[in-house]
Design a protein around this motif. Structure first.
Motif, PDB file in Angstrom:
ATOM      1  N   ILE A  30       0.866  -1.181   0.000  1.00 48.20           N
ATOM      2  CA  ILE A  30       0.000   0.000   0.000  1.00 48.20           C
ATOM      3  C   ILE A  30       0.899   1.226   0.000  1.00 48.20           C
ATOM      4  O   ILE A  30       1.815   1.317   0.822  1.00 48.20           O
ATOM      5  CB  ILE A  30      -0.910   0.040   1.250  1.00 48.20           C
ATOM      6  CG1 ILE A  30      -1.845  -1.169   1.305  1.00 48.20           C
ATOM      7  CG2 ILE A  30      -1.715   1.347   1.290  1.00 48.20           C
ATOM      8  CD1 ILE A  30      -2.687  -1.259   2.588  1.00 48.20           C
ATOM      9  N   PRO A  68       2.186 -10.764   5.472  1.00 42.09           N
ATOM     10  CA  PRO A  68       2.979  -9.532   5.550  1.00 42.09           C
ATOM     11  C   PRO A  68       3.021  -8.808   4.204  1.00 42.09           C
ATOM     12  O   PRO A  68       2.950  -9.429   3.139  1.00 42.09           O
ATOM     13  CB  PRO A  68       4.367 -10.050   5.940  1.00 42.09           C
ATOM     14  CG  PRO A  68       4.106 -11.317   6.680  1.00 42.09           C
ATOM     15  CD  PRO A  68       2.947 -11.936   5.951  1.00 42.09           C
ATOM     16  N   LEU A  69       3.121  -7.506   4.261  1.00 45.24           N
ATOM     17  CA  LEU A  69       3.111  -6.666   3.057  1.00 45.24           C
ATOM     18  C   LEU A  69       4.026  -5.477   3.280  1.00 45.24           C
ATOM     19  O   LEU A  69       4.621  -5.329   4.341  1.00 45.24           O
ATOM     20  CB  LEU A  69       1.673  -6.183   2.783  1.00 45.24           C
ATOM     21  CG  LEU A  69       1.165  -5.016   3.646  1.00 45.24           C
ATOM     22  CD1 LEU A  69      -0.142  -4.497   3.090  1.00 45.24           C
ATOM     23  CD2 LEU A  69       1.031  -5.385   5.117  1.00 45.24           C
ATOM     24  N   GLU A  70       4.177  -4.634   2.254  1.00 47.45           N
ATOM     25  CA  GLU A  70       4.881  -3.380   2.476  1.00 47.45           C
ATOM     26  C   GLU A  70       3.873  -2.243   2.468  1.00 47.45           C
ATOM     27  O   GLU A  70       2.934  -2.226   1.676  1.00 47.45           O
ATOM     28  CB  GLU A  70       5.998  -3.158   1.438  1.00 47.45           C
ATOM     29  CG  GLU A  70       5.565  -3.129  -0.013  1.00 47.45           C
ATOM     30  CD  GLU A  70       6.722  -2.833  -0.981  1.00 47.45           C
ATOM     31  OE1 GLU A  70       7.603  -3.696  -1.121  1.00 47.45           O
ATOM     32  OE2 GLU A  70       6.734  -1.746  -1.585  1.00 47.45           O
ATOM     33  N   CYS A  71       4.045  -1.292   3.411  1.00 47.56           N
ATOM     34  CA  CYS A  71       3.217  -0.085   3.422  1.00 47.56           C
ATOM     35  C   CYS A  71       4.138   1.119   3.448  1.00 47.56           C
ATOM     36  O   CYS A  71       4.968   1.242   4.353  1.00 47.56           O
ATOM     37  CB  CYS A  71       2.309  -0.037   4.655  1.00 47.56           C
ATOM     38  SG  CYS A  71       1.032  -1.293   4.692  1.00 47.56           S
ATOM     39  N   TRP A  72       3.998   1.958   2.440  1.00 46.38           N
ATOM     40  CA  TRP A  72       4.706   3.222   2.384  1.00 46.38           C
ATOM     41  C   TRP A  72       3.633   4.298   2.563  1.00 46.38           C
ATOM     42  O   TRP A  72       3.043   4.758   1.589  1.00 46.38           O
ATOM     43  CB  TRP A  72       5.410   3.397   1.041  1.00 46.38           C
ATOM     44  CG  TRP A  72       6.491   2.408   0.723  1.00 46.38           C
ATOM     45  CD1 TRP A  72       6.334   1.085   0.417  1.00 46.38           C
ATOM     46  CD2 TRP A  72       7.909   2.668   0.670  1.00 46.38           C
ATOM     47  NE1 TRP A  72       7.565   0.512   0.167  1.00 46.38           N
ATOM     48  CE2 TRP A  72       8.546   1.454   0.305  1.00 46.38           C
ATOM     49  CE3 TRP A  72       8.696   3.803   0.875  1.00 46.38           C
ATOM     50  CZ2 TRP A  72       9.928   1.344   0.152  1.00 46.38           C
ATOM     51  CZ3 TRP A  72      10.067   3.685   0.713  1.00 46.38           C
ATOM     52  CH2 TRP A  72      10.679   2.474   0.369  1.00 46.38           C
ATOM     53  N   ILE A  73       3.370   4.657   3.795  1.00 49.49           N
ATOM     54  CA  ILE A  73       2.328   5.639   4.087  1.00 49.49           C
ATOM     55  C   ILE A  73       2.979   6.801   4.827  1.00 49.49           C
ATOM     56  O   ILE A  73       3.724   6.590   5.794  1.00 49.49           O
ATOM     57  CB  ILE A  73       1.197   5.015   4.938  1.00 49.49           C
ATOM     58  CG1 ILE A  73       0.625   3.769   4.233  1.00 49.49           C
ATOM     59  CG2 ILE A  73       0.092   6.038   5.215  1.00 49.49           C
ATOM     60  CD1 ILE A  73      -0.432   3.007   5.028  1.00 49.49           C
TER      61      ILE A  73
END
Lengths: 306, 306
Positions: free
Chosen positions: B91, B105-110
């Motif tokens: 996201i 698990p994922l990557e979040c660049w917020i």
């Protein structure tokens, strides 16, 4: 106003070392921050903090009206009880995305790597802030713990490179030896009350509306449990009833054999059998190659509950 | 297997340009990716794509069984209808944390900045991938749009520096002039069906269990609405009923006067009056200085519903 930087309930080394490291970083970039914790320090974490000369963060239960930076999860069940009355300003994590939500924009540094401290190292690099040697030491140990000295399937090349870089900053030549020393501290269960062992690394998950608690004890030899296994089994049955949980699983993980014996108590054990395609014997099952709760235990169980 | 990179329903320029930019970046780092969209391109976005020579991403409604990278939100209501059957791998966003969850698990660049494309620029920097001139152009325009040429309270110094850097890469000397040209395209409402205007930048929010739709039209002069305001008011009443919504708000934002007239239809208008501490007159209210739905309209309303 200072923000509080806090990991999950029943904090592990990643939650504690990560809170200390991130609070240090935030203070360096003029965002005042105080590391706190939501529970007791484990023997492993105590070993790490003592080895590098840190005090444990202060215990703090309530965060109403405060700004909070969450470390190592994004789950309501693992957050402070009054998190809804706090402002979450950021999340650093390496797990699945949980059910925490906010009403204002925040920063999330979440990566599919083996440890939150690996992500925090990326944050130091991004802000170009130098890491003091002793801080590098505790960050390195947290990664060695979470990745089971690189044996866990959650371990990525980013984690390995990060440990190597931190070991150099910390001036540790044989980081694997330090990791084994740490896991030997973790393996000492003699004389510890059974409930304390069950709760040492215990997380509650909301699985399709059902509360599922999963504990994990990582040791260098499963034989340490021979004399107390029956007591552990009896205690998770109690724990399930006390918390109105649907299920409680306790993973007894052998990091040398690389697998886990799982003790199970459940309202519907067939869900656990379905999740891992195994039959329970006396409410127990050996899962070969299973070291990671996050990557190998939770996702199939979540799918079985869906 | 390629991942799909997709913004929110009723895509704005940030969702479209962000999907194109992030898919480009992912392909450069050997993670095959395809930009897609969940709805029609707005006139503003069409202007941007044409100016820099891009085709619109393909329209794609269903993502079951696919890997998806979400751009510009983290809300179930704004995601593909079958997102629960997809795997969210990442996201990138700049809003509050919504109710999307994952089982892996994922990557979040917020980041709490003015535009997702500002975060995507940080990703290019992190991976040390060069941005082609035409791609820099659409990313820059998306930021100028989301920050209302830096006038919005959501605009941060990171957004301004990012636009300056992208303008240099794109070879655009007067980026503010290009921004005004873009907002003039956005201000052209003559001859457009009323429903199309209401839906042009419309988002549904889950506010404490209530569905609340909030649309926004940003123009350089509110006078363009003089002849159609009654039709807009009638249409949001219809839209509320059709979607079983608790409330629908339409913000008519004057980017030169720097404020918004809000048209309201609600099951309980007192919540809206409470949120903004204003009294509605004929189901309308002028909110001086209010340019940002995300920062100035949604949070107080969410608090009023809590």
């Amino acid at each position: 106003m200072s923000m509080y930087v806090v990991g999950h309930k029943i904090p592990d080394s990643d939650s504690i070392c990560g809170a200390i490291a991130l609070a240090y970083l935030k203070n360096q970039i003029d965002e005042p921050a105080i590391a706190t914790r939501l529970g007791d320090i484990s023997p492993e974490t105590a070993f790490i903090l003592e080895r590098f000369g840190f005090d444990a963060p202060a215990y703090k239960e309530s965060y109403a009206g405060e700004e909070v930076y969450i470390v190592d999860h994004s789950e309501l069940t693992q957050a402070p009880d009054d998190i809804a009355d706090a402002t979450i300003v950021g999340i650093v994590d390496h797990h699945k995305l949980g059910d925490l939500t906010t009403s204002t924009p925040l920063e999330c540094w979440i990566r599919p790597v083996g440890c939150s401290n690996t992500v925090i190292k990326m944050m130091f690099d991004f802000y170009q802030v130098a890491i003091p040697a002793n801080l590098a030491g505790i960050m390195m140990c947290a990664i060695l713990s979470d990745t089971v000295i690189f044996k866990s399937p959650t371990c990525t090349t980013a984690d390995i490179r990060c440990v190597e870089a931190l070991a150099e900053i910390a001036g540790i030549e044989d980081f694997k030896a330090l990791g084994m020393e740490m896991f030997k501290v973790k393996s000492a269960v003699d004389g510890t009350p059974v409930r304390e062992l069950v709760m040492r690394d215990f997380k509650d998950f909301n699985m399709n509306g059902n509360l599922v608690g999963i504990g994990q004890l990582e040791v260098t030899d499963l034989a340490v449990f021979d004399k107390i296994k029956a007591d552990l089994e009896a205690d998770i049955v109690k724990l399930k009833a006390e918390g109105n949980r649907h299920s409680v699983l306790l993973l007894l993980t052998d990091i040398m054999q690389e697998g886990s014996e799982v003790l199970v108590t459940s309202d519907d054990a067939s869900l656990i059998e379905k999740a891992y395609a195994k039959t329970l014997t006396d409410n127990k099952v050996w899962l070969d190659g299973v070291l990671s709760r996050k990557k190998q235990v939770v996702p199939p169980l979540q799918d079985a509950f869906a």
